[in-house]
Design a protein around this motif. Structure first.
Motif, PDB file in Angstrom:
ATOM      1  N   PRO A 103     -40.777 -16.292 -31.558  1.00 57.28           N
ATOM      2  CA  PRO A 103     -40.698 -15.881 -31.549  1.00 57.28           C
ATOM      3  C   PRO A 103     -41.329 -14.316 -29.837  1.00 57.28           C
ATOM      4  CG  PRO A 103     -42.217 -16.440 -32.530  1.00 57.28           C
ATOM      5  CD  PRO A 103     -41.082 -17.617 -32.330  1.00 57.28           C
ATOM      6  N   ALA A 104     -41.807 -15.552 -28.726  1.00 58.86           N
ATOM      7  CA  ALA A 104     -41.507 -15.616 -27.402  1.00 58.86           C
ATOM      8  C   ALA A 104     -40.926 -14.707 -27.054  1.00 58.86           C
ATOM      9  CB  ALA A 104     -41.880 -16.603 -26.971  1.00 58.86           C
ATOM     10  N   PRO A 105     -40.091 -15.520 -26.931  1.00 59.80           N
ATOM     11  CA  PRO A 105     -38.853 -13.811 -25.493  1.00 59.80           C
ATOM     12  C   PRO A 105     -38.159 -12.941 -26.660  1.00 59.80           C
ATOM     13  CG  PRO A 105     -37.492 -16.540 -26.828  1.00 59.80           C
ATOM     14  CD  PRO A 105     -39.032 -16.403 -27.659  1.00 59.80           C
ATOM     15  N   ILE A 106     -38.870 -12.652 -27.874  1.00 60.81           N
ATOM     16  CA  ILE A 106     -38.188 -11.453 -28.494  1.00 60.81           C
ATOM     17  C   ILE A 106     -39.633 -10.467 -28.495  1.00 60.81           C
ATOM     18  CG2 ILE A 106     -38.011 -10.736 -30.809  1.00 60.81           C
ATOM     19  CD1 ILE A 106     -37.326 -13.095 -32.216  1.00 60.81           C
ATOM     20  N   ILE A 107     -40.748 -10.953 -28.257  1.00 61.58           N
ATOM     21  CA  ILE A 107     -42.288 -10.468 -27.464  1.00 61.58           C
ATOM     22  C   ILE A 107     -41.633 -10.066 -26.600  1.00 61.58           C
ATOM     23  CG2 ILE A 107     -44.886 -10.533 -27.423  1.00 61.58           C
ATOM     24  CD1 ILE A 107     -44.810 -12.519 -29.807  1.00 61.58           C
ATOM     25  N   LEU A 108     -40.611 -10.436 -25.239  1.00 69.29           N
ATOM     26  CA  LEU A 108     -40.615 -10.461 -24.071  1.00 69.29           C
ATOM     27  C   LEU A 108     -40.197  -9.737 -23.909  1.00 69.29           C
ATOM     28  CD1 LEU A 108     -41.911 -11.394 -21.198  1.00 69.29           C
ATOM     29  CD2 LEU A 108     -40.592 -13.389 -20.830  1.00 69.29           C
ATOM     30  N   ALA A 109     -38.728 -10.077 -24.552  1.00 65.89           N
ATOM     31  CA  ALA A 109     -38.027  -8.562 -24.298  1.00 65.89           C
ATOM     32  C   ALA A 109     -38.471  -7.422 -24.989  1.00 65.89           C
ATOM     33  CB  ALA A 109     -36.659  -9.026 -25.201  1.00 65.89           C
ATOM     34  N   LEU A 110     -38.875  -7.414 -25.658  1.00 69.96           N
ATOM     35  CA  LEU A 110     -39.393  -5.995 -26.108  1.00 69.96           C
ATOM     36  C   LEU A 110     -40.616  -5.554 -25.184  1.00 69.96           C
ATOM     37  CD1 LEU A 110     -40.149  -6.538 -29.967  1.00 69.96           C
ATOM     38  CD2 LEU A 110     -38.154  -5.359 -29.170  1.00 69.96           C
ATOM     39  N   LEU A 111     -41.078  -6.825 -24.768  1.00 72.62           N
ATOM     40  CA  LEU A 111     -42.451  -5.566 -23.739  1.00 72.62           C
ATOM     41  C   LEU A 111     -41.936  -5.890 -22.541  1.00 72.62           C
ATOM     42  CD1 LEU A 111     -45.083  -8.370 -24.245  1.00 72.62           C
ATOM     43  CD2 LEU A 111     -45.162  -5.821 -24.850  1.00 72.62           C
ATOM     44  N   LEU A 112     -40.523  -5.932 -22.343  1.00 72.51           N
ATOM     45  CA  LEU A 112     -39.768  -5.852 -21.061  1.00 72.51           C
ATOM     46  C   LEU A 112     -38.375  -4.676 -21.454  1.00 72.51           C
ATOM     47  CD1 LEU A 112     -38.511  -9.368 -19.748  1.00 72.51           C
ATOM     48  CD2 LEU A 112     -40.336  -7.696 -18.417  1.00 72.51           C
ATOM     49  N   ASN A 113     -38.457  -3.905 -22.884  1.00 69.28           N
ATOM     50  CA  ASN A 113     -38.139  -3.561 -22.772  1.00 69.28           C
ATOM     51  C   ASN A 113     -38.889  -1.633 -22.859  1.00 69.28           C
ATOM     52  OD1 ASN A 113     -35.251  -2.098 -23.653  1.00 69.28           O
ATOM     53  ND2 ASN A 113     -36.550  -1.187 -25.765  1.00 69.28           N
ATOM     54  N   GLU A 114     -39.818  -2.186 -22.926  1.00 66.26           N
ATOM     55  CA  GLU A 114     -40.717  -0.472 -22.810  1.00 66.26           C
ATOM     56  C   GLU A 114     -41.075  -0.252 -21.616  1.00 66.26           C
ATOM     57  OE1 GLU A 114     -41.992   1.328 -24.999  1.00 66.26           O
ATOM     58  OE2 GLU A 114     -40.154   0.355 -26.459  1.00 66.26           O
ATOM     59  N   LEU A 188     -39.047 -19.278 -22.006  1.00 72.03           N
ATOM     60  CA  LEU A 188     -39.378 -18.029 -22.980  1.00 72.03           C
ATOM     61  C   LEU A 188     -38.154 -16.495 -21.851  1.00 72.03           C
ATOM     62  CD1 LEU A 188     -41.331 -16.434 -23.933  1.00 72.03           C
ATOM     63  CD2 LEU A 188     -42.594 -16.791 -21.985  1.00 72.03           C
ATOM     64  N   GLY A 189     -38.171 -16.506 -20.360  1.00 74.27           N
ATOM     65  CA  GLY A 189     -37.479 -15.752 -19.859  1.00 74.27           C
ATOM     66  C   GLY A 189     -35.559 -15.953 -20.114  1.00 74.27           C
ATOM     67  N   TRP A 190     -35.280 -17.269 -20.081  1.00 78.92           N
ATOM     68  CA  TRP A 190     -33.947 -17.498 -20.350  1.00 78.92           C
ATOM     69  C   TRP A 190     -33.748 -16.711 -21.670  1.00 78.92           C
ATOM     70  CZ3 TRP A 190     -29.766 -18.583 -17.189  1.00 78.92           C
ATOM     71  CH2 TRP A 190     -28.911 -18.419 -17.704  1.00 78.92           C
ATOM     72  N   GLY A 191     -34.323 -17.127 -22.921  1.00 77.50           N
ATOM     73  CA  GLY A 191     -34.252 -16.853 -23.954  1.00 77.50           C
ATOM     74  C   GLY A 191     -34.141 -14.981 -23.953  1.00 77.50           C
ATOM     75  N   ALA A 192     -35.109 -14.199 -23.456  1.00 78.76           N
ATOM     76  CA  ALA A 192     -35.424 -13.134 -23.427  1.00 78.76           C
ATOM     77  C   ALA A 192     -34.416 -12.583 -22.959  1.00 78.76           C
ATOM     78  CB  ALA A 192     -36.497 -13.008 -22.446  1.00 78.76           C
ATOM     79  N   ILE A 193     -33.213 -12.295 -22.218  1.00 79.96           N
ATOM     80  CA  ILE A 193     -32.178 -12.235 -21.382  1.00 79.96           C
ATOM     81  C   ILE A 193     -30.952 -12.394 -23.018  1.00 79.96           C
ATOM     82  CG2 ILE A 193     -29.883 -12.608 -20.370  1.00 79.96           C
ATOM     83  CD1 ILE A 193     -31.226 -14.705 -18.319  1.00 79.96           C
ATOM     84  N   ILE A 194     -30.783 -12.522 -23.851  1.00 81.90           N
ATOM     85  CA  ILE A 194     -30.159 -12.308 -25.213  1.00 81.90           C
ATOM     86  C   ILE A 194     -31.025 -11.618 -25.294  1.00 81.90           C
ATOM     87  CG2 ILE A 194     -29.112 -13.714 -27.081  1.00 81.90           C
ATOM     88  CD1 ILE A 194     -29.603 -16.216 -25.437  1.00 81.90           C
TER      89      ILE A 194
END
Length: 314
Positions: A103-114, A188-194
Motif C-alpha cells: 500500500p505504500a506506493p499507492i498512498i504516495l501516488a494518491l498524495l502526489l496526485n492531490e 517506494l517512489g518507483w512503485g508510485a510511478i505505475i
C-alpha cells in the motif's frame, strides 16, 4: 464425422490472409522480435536445466550423465534441520513486505496526485524514486553510516541524549525491521510511478459528476479514484504474490551476519550457500524449483480470487 471438401479448399485462402496480415504488420512483429528472443534464450531454454533437481549432479559427468535420484534432493531439503527456519523467515519477511510495502506506493501516488504545484510534485517524485537506482551495496553502506554503534549518525544522537548506543545491524530483533523498512524506502517512489500513470487515465468528468452530486474529497477518493486504479492494484498484487518466496537475495545477503542470520536467513541465501559454497548443485536446483512451483500456484490462486471477488470488493 463428415469432412467437407470445401474446408480443404479454404485453407490456402486462410494462409494467404495470414501472410497478408503478417506483411501488413511486419514493423510491429520486428519490434516484438527482440523481446521474444530474450525470453526464449534466457527464460525458456534454461528450463532444460530443471532436470538437475532430480539428479546427483557431478560436474565431471555433466547434466545428462549424472545419476538419476528422483525426488531425493527434495527430501533432503524438506527433512533438513534448517527447512522450517528458512521457510518461516522467507514467508514472514515476504508477508511484511507485502502488507506494509504494497500500500505504500499507492498512498504516495494518491498524495502526489492531490498536489497542485507541479514543480513540487516533480521534486518529490524525483527524490522518492532515485533510491531505486542505488545498489544494495550502496544502501548497506548508507545504513552503516547511519546505524553503526560506534560512529553512526543515529547512534550519535542516541548517545547525546544520554542513552546507550544500539547495534541495529547485529541485534536479531532489529533485523527484520531493517529489511522491510529499507525495501520500502528503496522502491517506494518507483512503485508510485505505475499508480500515477493509472491515476492520469481516470476520466476527469467522473470527478466533475461526483462534485455535482455533493461528494467530498474522501468520497471522490473512494468511489472514483480507487475504482479507477483497481485493475492496476490487482495486477500488481498478483505479481507480488507470485514472488511471495522471493524475499530479496541481494538485500538479505548484504544485511545478514553471524548475529542476525537466524532471523533473516531465507531460501535464496540458503540456495547460494548450497549451490556455490558447498557445490551441491542438484540440491540447490531442487530448492529453486520448489520455490518456483509455490510462486506459480500463488499466481493462479490470486488471479482466480481476484476475478471472483473484484465486483464484490467495489
Amino acid at each position: 464425422m463428415k469432412i467437407h471438401p470445401e474446408s480443404f479448399s479454404a485453407r490456402p485462402a486462410l494462409w494467404k490472409r495470414g501472410f497478408k496480415a503478417l506483411n501488413a504488420n511486419r514493423a510491429l512483429y520486428l519490434l516484438l522480435l527482440p523481446g521474444l528472443l530474450y525470453f526464449t534464450i534466457f527464460k525458456y531454454l534454461p528450463m532444460a536445466g530443471i532436470i538437475v533437481a532430480f539428479k546427483d549432479f557431478n560436474l565431471g559427468q555433466g547434466i545428462w550423465h549424472s545419476d538419476w535420484i528422483g525426488f531425493e534432493n527434495f527430501r533432503i531439503f524438506i527433512e533438513g534441520v534448517y527447512f522450517w527456519q528458512i521457510l518461516g523467515n522467507t514467508i514472514i519477511i515476504s508477508l511484511y513486505k507485502l502488507l506494509l510495502g504494497f500500500p505504500a506506493p499507492i498512498i504516495l501516488a494518491l498524495l502526489l496526485n492531490e498536489i497542485q504545484a507541479s514543480w513540487y510534485k516533480k521534486f518529490v517524485q524525483t527524490v522518492t524514486y532515485m533510491p531505486h537506482f542505488l545498489s544494495w551495496v550502496i544502501v548497506y553502506g548508507m545504513m552503516v553510516a547511519l546505524l553503526s554503534p560506534g560512529d553512526g549518525l543515529i547512534n550519535q544522537w542516541i548517545k547525546d541524549s544520554g542513552f546507550q548506543p544500539i547495534s541495529f545491524l547485529s541485534e536479531p530483533q532489529w533485523a527484520r525491521f531493517l529489511v522491510v523498512a529499507s525495501e520500502i524506502w528503496k522502491d517506494l517512489g518507483w512503485g508510485a510511478i505505475i499508480y500515477l500513470a493509472a491515476l492520469a487515465g481516470i476520466d476527469p468528468s467522473l470527478y466533475e459528476a461526483a462534485r455535482m452530486d455533493g461528494a467530498s474529497r474522501w468520497r471522490q477518493l473512494w468511489h472514483v479514484t480507487l475504482p479507477g486504479i483497481r485493475t492496476v492494484m490487482i495486477l500488481m498484487l498478483i505479481m507480488k504474490l507470485g514472488h511471495i518466496l522471493d524475499a530479496g537475495f541481494e538485500q538479505i545477503f548484504m544485511l545478514a551476519n553471524a548475529f542476525n542470520q537466524e532471523k533473516i536467513d531465507i531460501i535464496d541465501t540458503w540456495v547460494y550457500r548450497a549451490g556455490l559454497e558447498r557445490m551441491e548443485v542438484g540440491l540447490a536446483t531442487a530448492v529453486g524449483l520448489f520455490k518456483s512451483i509455490i510462486g506459480f500456484i500463488m499466481v493462479i490462486l490470486a488471479n482466480r480470487i481476484a476475478k471472483k471477488f473484484e465486483a464484490e470488493i467495489w
